[in-house]
Design a protein around this motif. Structure first.
Motif, PDB file in Angstrom:
ATOM      1  N   VAL A 141      21.053   3.848  29.649  1.00 60.79           N
ATOM      2  CA  VAL A 141      22.021   4.923  30.116  1.00 60.79           C
ATOM      3  C   VAL A 141      21.931   5.370  31.323  1.00 60.79           C
ATOM      4  O   VAL A 141      22.932   5.549  32.090  1.00 60.79           O
ATOM      5  CB  VAL A 141      21.783   6.148  29.087  1.00 60.79           C
ATOM      6  CG1 VAL A 141      22.525   7.376  29.837  1.00 60.79           C
ATOM      7  CG2 VAL A 141      22.451   5.961  27.603  1.00 60.79           C
ATOM      8  N   GLY A 145      24.943   3.853  32.025  1.00 57.31           N
ATOM      9  CA  GLY A 145      25.841   4.689  31.169  1.00 57.31           C
ATOM     10  C   GLY A 145      26.931   5.463  31.710  1.00 57.31           C
ATOM     11  O   GLY A 145      27.144   5.466  32.890  1.00 57.31           O
ATOM     12  N   ASP A 146      27.794   6.020  30.877  1.00 58.36           N
ATOM     13  CA  ASP A 146      28.870   6.689  31.395  1.00 58.36           C
ATOM     14  C   ASP A 146      28.558   8.431  31.695  1.00 58.36           C
ATOM     15  O   ASP A 146      27.667   8.990  31.081  1.00 58.36           O
ATOM     16  CB  ASP A 146      30.081   6.928  30.203  1.00 58.36           C
ATOM     17  CG  ASP A 146      30.414   5.570  29.926  1.00 58.36           C
ATOM     18  OD1 ASP A 146      30.500   4.441  30.643  1.00 58.36           O
ATOM     19  OD2 ASP A 146      30.741   5.308  28.581  1.00 58.36           O
ATOM     20  N   ARG A 153      24.918  10.550  29.898  1.00 60.85           N
ATOM     21  CA  ARG A 153      24.166  10.664  28.544  1.00 60.85           C
ATOM     22  C   ARG A 153      24.731   9.614  27.641  1.00 60.85           C
ATOM     23  O   ARG A 153      24.144   9.291  26.724  1.00 60.85           O
ATOM     24  CB  ARG A 153      24.362  12.067  27.928  1.00 60.85           C
ATOM     25  CG  ARG A 153      23.974  13.163  28.826  1.00 60.85           C
ATOM     26  CD  ARG A 153      24.369  14.380  28.071  1.00 60.85           C
ATOM     27  NE  ARG A 153      24.065  15.646  28.978  1.00 60.85           N
ATOM     28  CZ  ARG A 153      24.540  16.880  28.480  1.00 60.85           C
ATOM     29  NH1 ARG A 153      25.059  17.000  27.156  1.00 60.85           N
ATOM     30  NH2 ARG A 153      24.187  18.078  29.401  1.00 60.85           N
ATOM     31  N   TRP A 154      25.825   9.030  27.796  1.00 64.61           N
ATOM     32  CA  TRP A 154      26.523   8.219  27.094  1.00 64.61           C
ATOM     33  C   TRP A 154      26.594   6.655  27.328  1.00 64.61           C
ATOM     34  O   TRP A 154      26.413   6.444  28.628  1.00 64.61           O
ATOM     35  CB  TRP A 154      28.005   8.499  26.684  1.00 64.61           C
ATOM     36  CG  TRP A 154      27.992  10.000  26.175  1.00 64.61           C
ATOM     37  CD1 TRP A 154      27.927  10.465  24.820  1.00 64.61           C
ATOM     38  CD2 TRP A 154      28.123  11.184  27.178  1.00 64.61           C
ATOM     39  NE1 TRP A 154      28.014  11.896  25.079  1.00 64.61           N
ATOM     40  CE2 TRP A 154      28.262  12.201  26.149  1.00 64.61           C
ATOM     41  CE3 TRP A 154      28.091  11.321  28.357  1.00 64.61           C
ATOM     42  CZ2 TRP A 154      28.201  13.663  26.576  1.00 64.61           C
ATOM     43  CZ3 TRP A 154      28.201  12.666  28.938  1.00 64.61           C
ATOM     44  CH2 TRP A 154      28.316  13.815  28.112  1.00 64.61           C
ATOM     45  N   THR A 161      30.944   4.503  21.335  1.00 63.96           N
ATOM     46  CA  THR A 161      30.143   5.290  22.515  1.00 63.96           C
ATOM     47  C   THR A 161      29.157   5.766  21.760  1.00 63.96           C
ATOM     48  O   THR A 161      29.463   6.826  20.928  1.00 63.96           O
ATOM     49  CB  THR A 161      31.119   6.060  23.228  1.00 63.96           C
ATOM     50  OG1 THR A 161      32.044   5.576  23.866  1.00 63.96           O
ATOM     51  CG2 THR A 161      30.294   6.850  24.241  1.00 63.96           C
ATOM     52  N   ILE A 162      27.811   5.775  22.089  1.00 65.03           N
ATOM     53  CA  ILE A 162      26.730   6.519  21.383  1.00 65.03           C
ATOM     54  C   ILE A 162      25.947   7.314  22.286  1.00 65.03           C
ATOM     55  O   ILE A 162      26.098   7.061  23.792  1.00 65.03           O
ATOM     56  CB  ILE A 162      26.058   5.496  20.764  1.00 65.03           C
ATOM     57  CG1 ILE A 162      25.250   4.570  21.786  1.00 65.03           C
ATOM     58  CG2 ILE A 162      26.430   4.657  19.640  1.00 65.03           C
ATOM     59  CD1 ILE A 162      24.181   3.626  21.314  1.00 65.03           C
ATOM     60  N   GLN A 163      25.357   8.208  21.942  1.00 69.17           N
ATOM     61  CA  GLN A 163      24.407   9.030  22.744  1.00 69.17           C
ATOM     62  C   GLN A 163      22.890   8.774  22.395  1.00 69.17           C
ATOM     63  O   GLN A 163      22.477   9.252  21.301  1.00 69.17           O
ATOM     64  CB  GLN A 163      24.868  10.562  22.419  1.00 69.17           C
ATOM     65  CG  GLN A 163      23.969  11.437  23.608  1.00 69.17           C
ATOM     66  CD  GLN A 163      24.313  13.059  23.503  1.00 69.17           C
ATOM     67  OE1 GLN A 163      25.631  13.279  22.681  1.00 69.17           O
ATOM     68  NE2 GLN A 163      24.198  13.791  24.232  1.00 69.17           N
ATOM     69  N   GLU A 218      18.444  12.228  32.407  1.00 66.95           N
ATOM     70  CA  GLU A 218      19.993  12.067  32.069  1.00 66.95           C
ATOM     71  C   GLU A 218      20.576  13.672  32.334  1.00 66.95           C
ATOM     72  O   GLU A 218      21.883  13.777  32.063  1.00 66.95           O
ATOM     73  CB  GLU A 218      20.080  11.983  30.461  1.00 66.95           C
ATOM     74  CG  GLU A 218      19.707  10.537  30.077  1.00 66.95           C
ATOM     75  CD  GLU A 218      19.843  10.453  28.639  1.00 66.95           C
ATOM     76  OE1 GLU A 218      20.442  11.411  28.195  1.00 66.95           O
ATOM     77  OE2 GLU A 218      19.887   9.268  28.095  1.00 66.95           O
ATOM     78  N   HIS A 220      20.067  16.364  30.664  1.00 65.31           N
ATOM     79  CA  HIS A 220      20.157  16.862  29.185  1.00 65.31           C
ATOM     80  C   HIS A 220      19.391  17.937  28.934  1.00 65.31           C
ATOM     81  O   HIS A 220      18.344  17.630  28.101  1.00 65.31           O
ATOM     82  CB  HIS A 220      20.258  15.729  28.440  1.00 65.31           C
ATOM     83  CG  HIS A 220      20.876  16.080  26.970  1.00 65.31           C
ATOM     84  ND1 HIS A 220      21.186  15.083  26.131  1.00 65.31           N
ATOM     85  CD2 HIS A 220      21.498  17.122  26.218  1.00 65.31           C
ATOM     86  CE1 HIS A 220      21.800  15.733  24.946  1.00 65.31           C
ATOM     87  NE2 HIS A 220      21.993  16.862  25.154  1.00 65.31           N
TER      88      HIS A 220
END
Length: 321
Positions: A141, A145-146, A153-154, A161-163, A218, A220
Motif C-alpha cells: 500500500v 496504494g491508492d 490506505r487502499w 479494492t481492499i484495505q 499510511e 491511518h
C-alpha cells in the motif's frame, strides 16, 4: 465433556490422498505434543491419571443470534448510508445494499467450511499466514496504494479494492492468541527474561508494533488506535502482568501524542473535530457533518436517515457497526 477416543479417525480438512495423509500425521503429532491442542479439562487438584481432550461442542446459539442481529443492523445502516448515492449515480437506491448482501453471502459461504471443519492447528497456520500477508500488503500500500482524503490506505487487486489494515486486525488477534496460549505457563512464571516479560510483553508488543508502525505510515490514526487497543485487550486476557500493561498504555499514549504533533493529516482531523464550524463542509468536515446530520435527524439509531435520504455518512459509528 466426553472423553475423546484415540481410535477414532478424524476427517482431514484437505482433499486428496497425499494431503489427507499429511493432515492426519500432523494432527496425530499435535494431539500428543502441542499444549494448545491438548488441553486438560480438570483442575490440577483433581485426582485424575488420564488427560482428557477437549472435543468440539455444539453451536453457540446466543452468539449466533448476536451475529445475525449485528449483520441485519449493518445491512440497514448500509442502505441508510448509500440509498441517496445509489439512486443518484446508479439509478437504483438498493444498488449498494445488493452489493453489501452479496458480499455478506460470499463471506458466509467462505467462512462456513472453516467454522465447521477447521482444526485448531489450521487456525494457527491461518493466523501466521494472515499476519505475514497483511505485512506484505501494508508495505505494498505504501508503494503502490491508492490515495484518498490525504491518506494512502487502499490497494486495488483486479476489480477488488481492499484495505490491508482491516486484515491485519484479525491477524493480530489470531497471532497474539497463539502466543498467549502457547506460552501461558511461562507468562505466569516469576522469571522475567525467560518467562513473563519475554512471552507476555516482548513478543506481543513486537507483533503489535510491526503492524501499528506500517499503519501509522499510511496516516491511518483511527486504525492505529484500534489495532493497538485490540492487542492490549488480548494481552490483558492472556495474563500479561498489570505493571507491564500500565507501562505499555503509557507508551502508547505518548506515541499517539507524538503522531499528532508531527502529522499534518492527524492534526487536520483533530482540528476538524474541535472547530467543526470553521472546517470545509465539502472537504475535511464532510464525513463528520454528514454523521452529525444523520444522528441529529434520527437520534442514536439514525432512523429518519433511511427515509430522508441523506448522502453517505462514511465511517460513523452506526455505519461501521
Amino acid at each position: 465433556m466426553a472423553q475423546k477416543d484415540p481410535k477414532d479417525k478424524k476427517k482431514g480438512f484437505f482433499l486428496g490422498r497425499g494431503a489427507q495423509k499429511l493432515n492426519d500425521m500432523y494432527e496425530k503429532d499435535l494431539e500428543k505434543n502441542d499444549p494448545i491442542y491438548l488441553q486438560p479439562i480438570h483442575s490440577p487438584n483433581d485426582d485424575l491419571h488420564e488427560e482428557k481432550l477437549l472435543v468440539r461442542g455444539g453451536i453457540d446459539v446466543y452468539f449466533l443470534i448476536i451475529v445475525i442481529a449485528i449483520a441485519i443492523f449493518g445491512a440497514v445502516m448500509a442502505y441508510s448510508a448509500s440509498s441517496f448515492t445509489g439512486e443518484k449515480y446508479m439509478g437504483d437506491s438498493l444498488y449498494y445494499l445488493k452489493r453489501h448482501l452479496g458480499f455478506m453471502a460470499l463471506g458466509v459461504m467462505l467462512a462456513a467450511p472453516f467454522v465447521i471443519l477447521a482444526r485448531p492447528w489450521l487456525w494457527r497456520v491461518l493466523g501466521l499466514m494472515g499476519y505475514a500477508g497483511s505485512v506484505v500488503l501494508l508495505i505494498a500500500v505504501l508503494l503502490v496504494g491508492d490515495t484518498g482524503g490525504g491518506a494512502q490506505r487502499w490497494i486495488a487487486i483486479g476489480p477488488i479494492t481492499i484495505q490491508p489494515s482491516e486484515i491485519s486486525k484479525v491477524a493480530v488477534v489470531l497471532v497474539l492468541a497463539l502466543i498467549m496460549s502457547k506460552y501461558e505457563k511461562k507468562i505466569e512464571t516469576s522469571q522475567r527474561f525467560g518467562g513473563h516479560f519475554r512471552y507476555g510483553v516482548l513478543y506481543p508488543v513486537a507483533v503489535i508494533g510491526v503492524i501499528c508502525g506500517l499503519v501509522m505510515l499510511e496516516k491511518h490514526l483511527s486504525g492505529l488506535i484500534i489495532i493497538g487497543l485490540l492487542g492490549l485487550l488480548i494481552m490483558f486476557i492472556g495474563g500479561t502482568q498489570k505493571k507491564w500493561m500500565a507501562m505499555i498504555c503509557g507508551a502508547g499514549a505518548i506515541v499517539v501524542f507524538v503522531v499528532l504533533l508531527v502529522s499534518d493529516y492527524a492534526q487536520e482531523r483533530v482540528m476538524t473535530w474541535l472547530f467543526i464550524e470553521k472546517a470545509d463542509p465539502q472537504g475535511s468536515a464532510w464525513q463528520t457533518l454528514q454523521g452529525m446530520m444523520a444522528i441529529g435527524s434520527g437520534m442514536n439509531f439514525c432512523i429518519n436517515q433511511i427515509f430522508l435520504g441523506f448522502p453517505a455518512i462514511g465511517e460513523t459509528a452506526s455505519g461501521v457497526f
